[in-house]
Design a protein around this motif. Sequence first.
Motif, short mmCIF file in Angstrom:
data_model
loop_
_atom_site.label_atom_id
_atom_site.label_comp_id
_atom_site.label_asym_id
_atom_site.label_seq_id
_atom_site.Cartn_x
_atom_site.Cartn_y
_atom_site.Cartn_z
N ASN A 47 -39.82 9.19 12.87
CA ASN A 47 -38.88 8.60 13.83
C ASN A 47 -39.32 8.98 15.24
OD1 ASN A 47 -36.51 8.43 15.61
ND2 ASN A 47 -35.43 7.86 13.74
N PRO A 48 -39.47 8.00 16.15
CA PRO A 48 -39.97 8.33 17.49
C PRO A 48 -39.04 9.28 18.25
CG PRO A 48 -39.25 6.04 17.36
CD PRO A 48 -39.24 6.56 15.97
N HIS A 49 -37.80 9.41 17.82
CA HIS A 49 -36.87 10.30 18.50
C HIS A 49 -36.70 11.63 17.77
CE1 HIS A 49 -35.92 7.00 21.14
NE2 HIS A 49 -35.63 6.24 20.10
N ALA A 50 -37.56 11.88 16.78
CA ALA A 50 -37.44 13.12 16.02
C ALA A 50 -37.94 14.30 16.85
CB ALA A 50 -38.27 13.02 14.74
N ILE A 51 -37.32 15.44 16.67
CA ILE A 51 -37.90 16.69 17.16
C ILE A 51 -37.93 17.63 15.98
CG2 ILE A 51 -37.28 16.43 19.59
CD1 ILE A 51 -34.82 18.11 19.10
N THR A 52 -38.89 18.55 15.97
CA THR A 52 -39.07 19.32 14.75
C THR A 52 -38.69 20.78 14.90
OG1 THR A 52 -41.37 19.54 15.37
CG2 THR A 52 -40.85 17.82 13.79
N SER A 53 -38.22 21.17 16.09
CA SER A 53 -37.71 22.53 16.21
C SER A 53 -36.71 22.59 17.36
CB SER A 53 -38.85 23.52 16.48
OG SER A 53 -39.38 23.27 17.77
N GLU A 54 -35.92 23.65 17.36
CA GLU A 54 -34.85 23.75 18.36
C GLU A 54 -35.39 23.81 19.78
OE1 GLU A 54 -31.95 26.75 17.65
OE2 GLU A 54 -31.42 25.91 15.69
N ASP A 55 -36.61 24.39 19.96
CA ASP A 55 -37.07 24.51 21.35
C ASP A 55 -37.49 23.17 21.94
OD1 ASP A 55 -39.25 24.38 19.79
OD2 ASP A 55 -40.10 26.34 20.33
N GLN A 56 -37.53 22.12 21.09
CA GLN A 56 -37.79 20.78 21.65
C GLN A 56 -36.49 20.04 22.00
OE1 GLN A 56 -40.22 18.71 18.74
NE2 GLN A 56 -41.41 20.56 18.42
N ALA A 57 -35.35 20.66 21.69
CA ALA A 57 -34.07 20.00 21.97
C ALA A 57 -33.92 19.82 23.47
CB ALA A 57 -32.92 20.85 21.41
N ARG A 58 -33.42 18.65 23.90
CA ARG A 58 -33.31 18.39 25.33
C ARG A 58 -32.41 17.18 25.57
NH1 ARG A 58 -37.99 16.32 23.25
NH2 ARG A 58 -38.51 14.18 23.85
N ASN A 64 -29.02 4.52 33.41
CA ASN A 64 -27.68 4.74 32.86
C ASN A 64 -27.70 5.18 31.41
OD1 ASN A 64 -26.26 4.17 35.15
ND2 ASN A 64 -25.99 1.99 34.68
N GLU A 65 -28.90 5.35 30.88
CA GLU A 65 -29.00 5.80 29.49
C GLU A 65 -29.28 7.29 29.47
OE1 GLU A 65 -31.99 3.76 27.30
OE2 GLU A 65 -30.92 1.85 27.34
N VAL A 66 -28.56 7.99 28.60
CA VAL A 66 -28.84 9.41 28.41
C VAL A 66 -29.25 9.61 26.96
CG1 VAL A 66 -27.91 11.75 28.48
CG2 VAL A 66 -27.22 10.08 30.22
N HIS A 67 -30.42 10.23 26.78
CA HIS A 67 -30.90 10.48 25.42
C HIS A 67 -30.79 11.97 25.11
CE1 HIS A 67 -32.55 6.46 24.61
NE2 HIS A 67 -32.61 6.41 25.93
N VAL A 68 -30.01 12.26 24.08
CA VAL A 68 -29.84 13.65 23.65
C VAL A 68 -30.72 13.84 22.41
CG1 VAL A 68 -28.23 15.40 22.83
CG2 VAL A 68 -27.47 13.66 24.49
N TYR A 69 -31.71 14.72 22.50
CA TYR A 69 -32.55 15.05 21.36
C TYR A 69 -32.00 16.33 20.76
CZ TYR A 69 -35.55 11.46 23.26
OH TYR A 69 -36.02 10.26 23.71
N MET A 70 -31.35 16.20 19.62
CA MET A 70 -30.53 17.29 19.10
C MET A 70 -31.02 17.68 17.71
SD MET A 70 -26.41 17.06 18.58
CE MET A 70 -25.86 17.40 20.23
N THR A 71 -30.88 18.95 17.37
CA THR A 71 -31.18 19.39 16.00
C THR A 71 -29.92 19.96 15.36
OG1 THR A 71 -31.77 21.63 16.65
CG2 THR A 71 -33.55 20.01 16.58
N THR A 72 -29.90 19.91 14.02
CA THR A 72 -28.83 20.56 13.28
C THR A 72 -29.45 21.50 12.26
OG1 THR A 72 -28.78 19.00 11.44
CG2 THR A 72 -27.47 18.44 13.36
N ILE A 73 -28.80 22.60 12.07
CA ILE A 73 -29.16 23.52 11.00
C ILE A 73 -27.90 24.30 10.70
CG2 ILE A 73 -29.95 25.46 12.47
CD1 ILE A 73 -32.44 25.15 10.15
#
Lengths: 652, 187
Positions: free
Chosen positions: A525-536, A542-551
């Motif tokens: 997925n182009p919006h995937a991040i694979t660790s918490e330090d990539q969260a941003r 007017n668009e806000v993109h939240v790159y979020m992880t869950t654990i």
Amino acid sequence: MNAHILHTLRYLPLAALVLILGACSSQELGSDADAAQQVYVAPGEYDEFYGFMSGGYSGQLSVYGIPSGRHIYTVPVFSQLATNGYGYNEETKAMLETSYGFVPWGDAHHPELSQTDGVPDGRYIFINENNTPRVAKIDLNSFQTTEIIEIPNSGGNHASPFVTQNTEYISAATRFSVPMGDDGERDVAIDSYAENFQGTLSFIKMQDDGSMRLDFQILVPGFDYDLSHAGKGPSHGWSFFTSYNSEQAHTLLEVNASRNDKDYIAAVNWAKAAEYAAQGEGEMVPADYVRNYIDSDHIAKTERYNEVRVLDPTELPGMIYYLPTPKSPHGVDVSPDGELIVAGGKLSTVIPVHSFSKMIEAIENEDYEGEEQGIPVLRYDATLAGEVQNPGLGPLHTEFDGRGNAYTTAFISSEVVKWSLETFEVLDRIDTYYSPGHLMIPGGDSRKPWGKYLVALNKITKDRYLPTGPELFHSAQLIDISGDKMRLLLDFPTEGEPHYAQAIPADLIMDDDMVRFYPLEDNQNPHAITSEDQARVERDGNEVHVYMTTIRTHFAPDNIEGIKMGDTVYFHVTNLEQDWDVPHGFTVRGANTSELLIMPGETRTLVWTPDRVGVAPFYCTDFCSALHQEMQGYIRVSPAGSDVPISFGTGE
Amino acid sequence: MKKQNRIIMGIAALLLAGVFVFPIWSIKLDAPQYPEGIGLNIRVNTIEGKSPQDLQNINGLNHYIGMQEIHPDSIPELKIMPPVFAAFIITGLVIALWGKRRWVAVWLALFVLLALVGLADFWLWEYDYGHNLDPDAAIKVPGMTYQPPLIGTKQLLNMRTTSMPHIGFFLAMCSMGLAALAWWRER
Ligand SMILES: [Cu+2]
């Protein structure tokens, strides 16, 4: 008519007995303690079969354990499902795209397992959608719907999807004939039905990579097409479709389509038709339809098509022959050896059985009794193998146990009738509760039935379970067919309309290929991040993109500020877990779609347009761990034009 | 040394190569919610899950009780061990060729020492992981430590923890035994 009355008389003594005894005792309603033991699957043990039941008007596919009757999963297919966000989140919305736009509901009818050499193989299960004509494919290593193809030139996709012996083709036929062509040709008076309405039989080709393409359609007279089955063994290469309304009525069909003594089973030489199509025969006709699919990136995509190859049997001979069949035939079922073609004549007092070898002989001898709109009609007596006498009222569907017996549901007389494929004599009958449509034996429409159980799929349930107001779930009844006498073991409620079902031994699916989680490193997925330090959090106009992880048991980030009124917020949430059965959920106050349910290793996107200033909470919706309740966060929404900078974090 | 005993010594040295192939130690965790089992294999140069995702999941579980995450890259022992074992294999082969009985004894003694130091180090490592807990951990059971046993089984909260030598360890034992045999037969 007289035969109907005579037949009904058979039930009068029983009715009288019930009246004398007063209310029915549980004994008369079937089953006993011994039967209970037969369906008891102890805690920690598995059912013997996966049972797949269509959801009918729920648009989904329900998975049941057999023999326990436990409902173990629901696969969303043609309808949105809030339970896991299917059809709501950005990754799956496109699955419900059609040429009519986004259609979030469908009417799912016939699940059909993929086959190899005429035997269910556990790779895929297909299911049709009637209202907005579609066929879906579900991968059985993940139980996810991965492909949906729309059927153009179809008024309602009922006789669908039936697979050929090696899943070369998946066939579909229109229930309602409709005018076809451009705008001018379609805008016709309804009472010009006979001149202007046409039917189509569609053949979807399974590609080498497992994807589906509409290969060709065969133009057929404007009847209603009901059900189908592909041939197997000697009849491999042929498919059989029932039709009713050979009267070509367009109003009050209950009377007007029931006049003819016989309608037709269309015997279709699809191998020949495929040959024509491969040679470029027929005509490319304008047709708008889509194909939606999900591949390795787990994001649904829509492909649009604008034409389809149509083959006309009056110009390309040898594709179709009509078998006259009394009377308004419904089901058409092919015996395991591929030789007998059993019709469910829903208004007929007998079950007509055709012979495939006699049919081929009749075709060779041109033993026709005439033709219907250019299609040869074979002589009834020339193809008939036999008729089952006294099969119950309203015979609909037949399946087989692989031991030379057939089982047919009788809708009006509420029973399952067992008869011999050799003598065509009725051997046994058992009451059902009530009004069975389809019935299902695991593998019962294939070359190798696992003929131990039979499930009757009943339309009426009253008095079987605690009442739930005017609406009651339908019921499925499990019947032991291993002995000479059928025995009712269990009935269990089913969601939606369990129109038809299929089942397969559990170990053919429950293997090492089964997906338990998605490896994070394979997440495309182009919006995937694979660790918490990539969260941003990133602003883009007017668009806000939240790159979020869950654990377990927090989000990163869990505090977000700098959102303003007028923004559209995309939450791209990646579940970092790599453990079986640990999805996390995500939702935010005021979300106008549904939650996300994110499988381990997967990324899902929720779009949120804040409509008021303030601090909105978000949280995990799937009880994931001891600290699930603490799995939450806040997002601050400031007035438009304010100068709060984007900021985010976890654990400060 | 006799030819036969030198061959035995050579085999003893070569057997040690097994630790580069097989895990040396294994820790297995059983809990009701992990019916399929979860565990770690300790190898000469790394620690890895019995299934590929086990290490990550164990780290995930450990964070509830404030245990440090296990990051094989940052454990110095796993860097030191491969060259040490390589040195033992090479010197063992040299001794087998050279054939001096006394050096067999030296090699064996150093090897036994290494094994003892290794076990002690492993115990200390387990002690550190089991005791050196994050004071902010979500779950704090008064007096509870989470040190796994060196060998054997111990219940740690809901986890039945079993720690056992693995194939690599037994190969090392065999190597020791063979070196001792070569030395004893040469009397
Ligand atoms: Cu959670």
